[in-house]
Design a protein around this motif. Structure first.
Motif, PDB file in Angstrom:
ATOM      1  N   LYS A 122       0.808  -1.224   0.000  1.00 44.24           N
ATOM      2  CA  LYS A 122       0.000   0.000   0.000  1.00 44.24           C
ATOM      3  C   LYS A 122       0.835   1.265   0.000  1.00 44.24           C
ATOM      4  CE  LYS A 122      -4.180  -1.340   2.282  1.00 44.24           C
ATOM      5  NZ  LYS A 122      -4.112  -2.649   2.894  1.00 44.24           N
ATOM      6  N   ASP A 147      -5.181  -5.987  -3.437  1.00 41.82           N
ATOM      7  CA  ASP A 147      -5.762  -5.622  -2.162  1.00 41.82           C
ATOM      8  C   ASP A 147      -7.207  -5.987  -2.451  1.00 41.82           C
ATOM      9  OD1 ASP A 147      -6.371  -4.497   0.258  1.00 41.82           O
ATOM     10  OD2 ASP A 147      -5.269  -2.643  -0.083  1.00 41.82           O
ATOM     11  N   SER A 148      -7.884  -6.632  -1.536  1.00 42.40           N
ATOM     12  CA  SER A 148      -9.186  -7.191  -1.907  1.00 42.40           C
ATOM     13  C   SER A 148     -10.143  -6.109  -2.399  1.00 42.40           C
ATOM     14  CB  SER A 148      -9.781  -7.954  -0.731  1.00 42.40           C
ATOM     15  OG  SER A 148      -9.928  -7.102   0.376  1.00 42.40           O
ATOM     16  N   GLU A 149     -10.116  -4.938  -1.750  1.00 43.29           N
ATOM     17  CA  GLU A 149     -11.042  -3.870  -2.123  1.00 43.29           C
ATOM     18  C   GLU A 149     -10.730  -3.327  -3.519  1.00 43.29           C
ATOM     19  OE1 GLU A 149      -9.287  -4.085   0.561  1.00 43.29           O
ATOM     20  OE2 GLU A 149     -10.658  -4.144   2.266  1.00 43.29           O
ATOM     21  N   ASN A 214      -6.401   1.501   7.960  1.00 42.34           N
ATOM     22  CA  ASN A 214      -6.236   0.680   6.766  1.00 42.34           C
ATOM     23  C   ASN A 214      -7.179   1.163   5.666  1.00 42.34           C
ATOM     24  OD1 ASN A 214      -5.280  -1.656   5.252  1.00 42.34           O
ATOM     25  ND2 ASN A 214      -7.312  -2.492   5.589  1.00 42.34           N
ATOM     26  N   GLU A 218      -6.324   2.864   2.081  1.00 40.69           N
ATOM     27  CA  GLU A 218      -6.924   2.313   0.857  1.00 40.69           C
ATOM     28  C   GLU A 218      -7.665   3.380   0.057  1.00 40.69           C
ATOM     29  OE1 GLU A 218      -7.380  -2.305   2.350  1.00 40.69           O
ATOM     30  OE2 GLU A 218      -9.185  -1.111   2.107  1.00 40.69           O
TER      31      GLU A 218
HETATM   32 MG    MG Z   1      -7.719  -4.320   1.931  1.00 40.78          MG
END
Ligand code: MG
Length: 385
Positions: A122, A147-149, A214, A218
């Motif tokens: 990140k 990153d999952s998002e 976090n 993001e």
């Molecule tokens: Mg994430």
């Protein structure tokens, strides 16, 4: 066969990247990898995946593994070693899953060398999004989110009219303290904080989930990856972590990506993009088993770190780098038992207030910001303990 350079091989995302490679030995190979000093975990991986180049934390780790690694394997170390691994000539793609701002220079080196970037680090985008995206554009290199998002957003953008995107909506599990009041947060322990309800992740990111920093990081990441202004990026609490994020279009259609929580999916999608492959290690999501999904507005008073991140992102320049450095030091302070959980936000806030913003910072200015901010936060922690 896609050859990969993997940075941070023994970490959570690194290990799972290797799990994906392991499932598709005919598709992927690891030609270079890096790890810090977790020799016990790294050695079997080196023997299994047979990279030609291995980069480690420092000279002493390099000497320690020499006799246990096949003679033809080149061993390098330090930041220079990591850069060499990232830009390894035989690799087509870099998967950067190291933790912290040390991931920035290797990413830039890989961009320079024309590698596709799978980005799980990140800090690369948070601290230097303007440099990374500009150089990637210049080199014609794709930055694929791990990153999952962001992977969910990326997947929800495929085949769509990018000009019609009106909003990005990041989902947040709310972390280990989602349902606690601020009063209840006063005396939480490191142990409490490390119990994340849905995801098993490293310590730093688990704390960042509990503070919602976090999500803040993001938001900044999404701003750069998808060229989206901050007032068109939202976060919503979604405790089940089934909807991994959403894109809203001009007609108010929401397109989302869903699945059971597993980092293997975003990792594999970055590796196979634009194709998809079977992924036997993950389970199918049966919505009738989940039953219901919940969404909740983020209480910015309750989670001030999210607001701090928005402020830093909007201020731009070196401010996000200061935010990231301050947060890393503060989280470290909490993990080592020197400060309380709520001190994290106070320290980050005062670091931002203290920081003299540098507009359009170059690499050196970013490093300087990082160094100074860390020193500032450390001195504040010193005063407290
Ligand atoms: Mg994430």
């Amino acid at each position: 066969m896609k050859k990969i350079s993997l940075l941070g091989a023994t970490g959570s995302v690194g290990t799972q990247t290797l799990q994906v490679v392991r499932e598709h030995p005919d598709q992927f190979a690891v030609s270079a990898l890096s790890f810090g000093e977790n020799v016990e975990r790294a050695l079997p991986l080196i023997h299994e995946f047979k990279p030609e180049l291995v980069s480690v934390k420092d000279k002493s780790v390099a000497e320690r593994i020499r006799k246990d690694v096949p003679g033809h394997v080149k061993i390098v170390y330090g930041l220079e070693g990591m850069i060499e691994a990232a830009a390894y000539p035989k690799s087509e793609m870099l998967v950067n899953s190291v933790l912290g701002s040390i991931g920035l220079e290797p990413t830039l080196a890989a961009i320079e060398a024309g590698k596709t970037i799978g980005l799980a680090n990140k800090e690369t985008l948070v601290t230097a999004g303007h440099l990374v995206m500009e150089r990637a554009k210049k080199s014609g290199v794709a930055i694929l989110p791990i990153d999952s998002e962001h992977s969910a957003i990326f997947q929800s953008l495929q085949g769509q009219d990018r000009k019609a995107v009106s909003r990005l909506i990041l989902t947040a599990s709310g972390g280990s303290f989602r349902d606690r009041t601020r009063e209840e947060l006063r005396n939480v322990t490191v142990e409490d904080a490390l119990k994340h309800p849905n995801w098993s992740m490293g310590a730093k990111i688990t704390i960042d989930s509990a503070t919602l920093m976090n999500k803040g990081l993001e938001v900044i990441e999404a701003h750069w990856l998808f060229h989206m202004p901050y007032d068109r990026i939202d976060a919503v609490i979604h405790k089940e972590s089934i909807v991994h994020s959403l894109v809203e279009y001009a007609d108010h259609s929401l397109i989302a990506q869903l699945g059971l929580p597993s980092m293997l999916v975003p990792i594999q999608y970055a590796l196979t993009y634009p194709k998809r492959l079977e992924l036997k290690q993950t389970k199918r999501l049966n919505l009738w088993e989940t039953g219901s999904l919940h969404f909740q507005k983020v209480d910015r008073q309750r989670f001030p770190c999210l607001s701090l991140a928005y402020e830093a992102g909007k201020a731009g320049g070196s401010m996000p780098a200061a935010l990231n450095a301050a947060n890393e030091e503060a989280v470290q302070g909490f993990l080592s038992g020197r400060i309380s959980f709520l001190d994290i936000e106070t320290l980050v806030e005062s670091a931002l207030e203290n920081h003299q913003i540098i507009k359009d910072p170059n690499l050196k200015a970013i490093e300087e910001t990082d160094r100074r901010t860390r020193a500032f936060v450390r001195s504040q922690i010193e005063k407290k303990s």
